[in-house]
Design a protein around this motif. Structure first.
Motif, PDB file in Angstrom:
ATOM      1  N   PRO A 295      96.395 -47.100 -58.732  1.00 14.22           N
ATOM      2  CA  PRO A 295      95.910 -46.400 -57.544  1.00 14.22           C
ATOM      3  C   PRO A 295      94.426 -46.702 -57.323  1.00 14.22           C
ATOM      4  N   PRO A 296      94.014 -47.043 -56.094  1.00 10.49           N
ATOM      5  CA  PRO A 296      92.621 -47.447 -55.855  1.00 10.49           C
ATOM      6  C   PRO A 296      91.583 -46.484 -56.405  1.00 10.49           C
ATOM      7  N   ALA A 297      91.863 -45.186 -56.362  1.00 10.21           N
ATOM      8  CA  ALA A 297      90.888 -44.216 -56.848  1.00 10.21           C
ATOM      9  C   ALA A 297      90.690 -44.298 -58.357  1.00 10.21           C
ATOM     10  N   LEU A 298      91.622 -44.953 -59.070  1.00 11.79           N
ATOM     11  CA  LEU A 298      91.505 -45.116 -60.520  1.00 11.79           C
ATOM     12  C   LEU A 298      90.844 -46.430 -60.917  1.00 11.79           C
ATOM     13  N   ALA A 299      90.705 -47.349 -59.967  1.00 21.52           N
ATOM     14  CA  ALA A 299      90.258 -48.694 -60.311  1.00 21.52           C
ATOM     15  C   ALA A 299      88.876 -48.707 -60.967  1.00 21.52           C
ATOM     16  N   SER A 300      87.995 -47.790 -60.552  1.00 28.10           N
ATOM     17  CA  SER A 300      86.633 -47.796 -61.096  1.00 28.10           C
ATOM     18  C   SER A 300      86.589 -47.421 -62.580  1.00 28.10           C
ATOM     19  N   LEU A 301      87.675 -46.811 -63.096  1.00 24.31           N
ATOM     20  CA  LEU A 301      87.709 -46.440 -64.512  1.00 24.31           C
ATOM     21  C   LEU A 301      87.955 -47.643 -65.412  1.00 24.31           C
ATOM     22  N   LEU A 302      88.529 -48.700 -64.874  1.00 27.19           N
ATOM     23  CA  LEU A 302      88.983 -49.822 -65.688  1.00 27.19           C
ATOM     24  C   LEU A 302      88.083 -51.031 -65.483  1.00 27.19           C
ATOM     25  N   PRO A 303      87.725 -51.741 -66.556  1.00 29.37           N
ATOM     26  CA  PRO A 303      86.774 -52.851 -66.450  1.00 29.37           C
ATOM     27  C   PRO A 303      87.165 -53.908 -65.426  1.00 29.37           C
ATOM     28  N   ARG A 304      88.458 -54.207 -65.297  1.00 25.97           N
ATOM     29  CA  ARG A 304      88.908 -55.233 -64.367  1.00 25.97           C
ATOM     30  C   ARG A 304      89.564 -54.642 -63.120  1.00 25.97           C
ATOM     31  N   GLY A 305      89.429 -53.343 -62.935  1.00 26.48           N
ATOM     32  CA  GLY A 305      89.976 -52.718 -61.746  1.00 26.48           C
ATOM     33  C   GLY A 305      91.474 -52.531 -61.763  1.00 26.48           C
TER      34      GLY A 305
ATOM     35  N   ARG B  37      96.809 -35.652 -52.785  1.00 26.63           N
ATOM     36  CA  ARG B  37      97.106 -34.846 -51.607  1.00 26.63           C
ATOM     37  C   ARG B  37      97.885 -35.664 -50.589  1.00 26.63           C
ATOM     38  N   PRO B  38      98.666 -35.000 -49.729  1.00 22.01           N
ATOM     39  CA  PRO B  38      99.463 -35.723 -48.735  1.00 22.01           C
ATOM     40  C   PRO B  38      98.595 -36.285 -47.627  1.00 22.01           C
ATOM     41  N   VAL B  39      98.829 -37.530 -47.282  1.00 26.20           N
ATOM     42  CA  VAL B  39      98.142 -38.190 -46.174  1.00 26.20           C
ATOM     43  C   VAL B  39      99.193 -38.944 -45.371  1.00 26.20           C
ATOM     44  N   ARG B  40      99.472 -38.470 -44.157  1.00 24.38           N
ATOM     45  CA  ARG B  40     100.445 -39.115 -43.269  1.00 24.38           C
ATOM     46  C   ARG B  40     101.789 -39.352 -43.955  1.00 24.38           C
ATOM     47  N   GLY B  41     102.296 -38.326 -44.609  1.00 30.47           N
ATOM     48  CA  GLY B  41     103.651 -38.365 -45.137  1.00 30.47           C
ATOM     49  C   GLY B  41     103.811 -38.923 -46.529  1.00 30.47           C
ATOM     50  N   ARG B  42     102.728 -39.300 -47.206  1.00 33.22           N
ATOM     51  CA  ARG B  42     102.843 -39.763 -48.583  1.00 33.22           C
ATOM     52  C   ARG B  42     101.688 -39.195 -49.397  1.00 33.22           C
ATOM     53  N   VAL B  43     101.871 -39.159 -50.709  1.00 32.90           N
ATOM     54  CA  VAL B  43     100.840 -38.612 -51.589  1.00 32.90           C
ATOM     55  C   VAL B  43      99.868 -39.717 -51.956  1.00 32.90           C
ATOM     56  N   GLU B  44      98.588 -39.477 -51.682  1.00 35.70           N
ATOM     57  CA  GLU B  44      97.544 -40.457 -51.956  1.00 35.70           C
ATOM     58  C   GLU B  44      96.612 -39.947 -53.051  1.00 35.70           C
ATOM     59  N   TRP B  45      96.053 -40.912 -53.808  1.00 41.27           N
ATOM     60  CA  TRP B  45      95.019 -40.624 -54.786  1.00 41.27           C
ATOM     61  C   TRP B  45      93.670 -40.809 -54.097  1.00 41.27           C
ATOM     62  N   THR B  46      92.861 -39.751 -54.065  1.00 43.33           N
ATOM     63  CA  THR B  46      91.575 -39.835 -53.382  1.00 43.33           C
ATOM     64  C   THR B  46      90.486 -39.257 -54.281  1.00 43.33           C
ATOM     65  N   ALA B  47      89.233 -39.626 -53.984  1.00 37.96           N
ATOM     66  CA  ALA B  47      88.107 -39.026 -54.695  1.00 37.96           C
ATOM     67  C   ALA B  47      88.107 -37.535 -54.426  1.00 37.96           C
ATOM     68  N   GLU B  48      87.699 -36.754 -55.419  1.00 36.50           N
ATOM     69  CA  GLU B  48      87.715 -35.297 -55.296  1.00 36.50           C
ATOM     70  C   GLU B  48      86.906 -34.867 -54.086  1.00 36.50           C
ATOM     71  N   THR B  49      87.486 -33.958 -53.304  1.00 32.58           N
ATOM     72  CA  THR B  49      86.803 -33.444 -52.115  1.00 32.58           C
ATOM     73  C   THR B  49      86.629 -31.944 -52.234  1.00 32.58           C
ATOM     74  N   VAL B  50      85.674 -31.416 -51.499  1.00 34.12           N
ATOM     75  CA  VAL B  50      85.449 -29.972 -51.451  1.00 34.12           C
ATOM     76  C   VAL B  50      86.025 -29.457 -50.146  1.00 34.12           C
ATOM     77  N   ARG B  51      86.968 -28.525 -50.240  1.00 34.44           N
ATOM     78  CA  ARG B  51      87.629 -28.019 -49.037  1.00 34.44           C
ATOM     79  C   ARG B  51      86.690 -27.113 -48.263  1.00 34.44           C
ATOM     80  N   ARG B  52      86.532 -27.393 -46.958  1.00 33.35           N
ATOM     81  CA  ARG B  52      85.674 -26.560 -46.113  1.00 33.35           C
ATOM     82  C   ARG B  52      86.435 -25.312 -45.686  1.00 33.35           C
ATOM     83  N   PRO B  53      85.759 -24.157 -45.600  1.00 35.58           N
ATOM     84  CA  PRO B  53      86.431 -22.928 -45.181  1.00 35.58           C
ATOM     85  C   PRO B  53      87.115 -23.119 -43.834  1.00 35.58           C
TER      86      PRO B  53
END
Length: 273
Positions: free
Chosen positions: A73-83, A248-264
């Motif tokens: 998953p793209p959001a995990l790529a930064s954890l690994l030396p070769r992406g 979280r769901p994005v347009r009908g599928r579950v995506e891996w995203t950087a942590e976000t802060v939910r606005r009230p």
């Protein structure tokens, strides 16, 4: 006779059911080898694989999906030396099951072929919601008394093999033999639910929060809208790294995203994760 990828993978999955349990060890292995021989060249939709090299000699970091690398998953790529996950390596995965499902989804969606051994409760619905292509995924929930040998056979024909150890510890000498096989075949082995010496990378995921389950007096009420994970990576060739991610769901599928802060007052789409 030409055998389709889906048909061959289905036969491999079928071999992990009751018919395989009634055979001797040698008969089980021969049956798996016959079925694997029918699977066309693996990873044809993923970047072409080069001549396998030792992991430490594969050169500078490469983007996920490039030669020698399986995507994550793209959001995990930064954890690994070769992406991504290096072909020919062994990776240990522990903690929240969403991490394992995300790896399977990324590889099969990119055109790779994978097998899961010894994990009868794998969440296929969640994997599909993350983009997994089930036609490229073989399931062997009951591999018999020697799941390590079954994994070694499947390394011959698949891009990614996931091995559930059921709490067992694999002797170092046995682990080294399988690692050598993975490197020679250019396949990646992911081990979970047990102890394996010599894994190049160790990934661990921990659930650290939810969105949509209410607050204060309303805590525990509502629909789950996001799952928050803390994912850490350790390896021989890099310092430990940790990141926090949202599923979280994005347009009908579950995506891996950087942590976000939910606005009230802003609520994401609800989904079952």
């Amino acid at each position: 006779m030409v055998v389709s990828v889906v048909g061959a993978m289905s036969e491999v999955a079928d071999s992990g059911r009751s018919d395989l349990a009634g055979l001797s060890r040698q008969e089980r292995l021969e049956q798996l080898r016959r079925r694997m021989a029918a699977v066309p060249a693996r990873g044809e939709s993923v970047a072409a694989r080069p001549t396998p090299q030792p992991v430490e000699d594969q050169g500078l970091p490469q983007p996920a999906g490039s030669a020698g690398i399986l995507p994550v998953p793209p959001a995990l790529a930064s954890l690994l030396p070769r992406g991504g996950l290096a072909r020919g390596s062994v990776v240990s995965v522990s903690g929240a099951g969403s991490l394992l499902l995300g790896l399977l989804a990324s590889v099969t969606e990119a055109g790779g072929h994978a097998a899961v051994i010894g994990l009868p409760r794998l969440g296929l619905l969640a994997a599909t919601e993350m983009g997994a292509e089930l036609g490229r995924l073989a399931l062997i929930p009951d591999p018999g008394p020697d799941p390590v040998e079954v994994a070694a056979v499947l390394l011959d024909g698949l891009d990614l093999v996931v091995l559930g150890l059921g709490g067992l510890a694999v002797p170092p000498s046995r682990a080294r033999a399988v690692v050598a096989r993975a490197r020679s075949k250019g396949s990646t082995l992911v081990v979970t639910d047990g102890h394996w010496d010599g894994a190049e990378v160790r990934l661990e995921a921990r659930v650290c929060g939810y969105d949509g389950m209410g607050q204060g007096a309303e805590l525990g009420r509502g629909r789950l809208r996001a799952l928050r994970l803390a994912v850490s990576a350790r390896g021989r060739a890099f310092q430990p790294r940790t990141t926090r991610l949202d599923l979280r769901p994005v347009r009908g599928r579950v995506e891996w995203t950087a942590e976000t802060v939910r606005r009230p007052g802003v609520f994401p789409e609800a989904v079952s994760l």
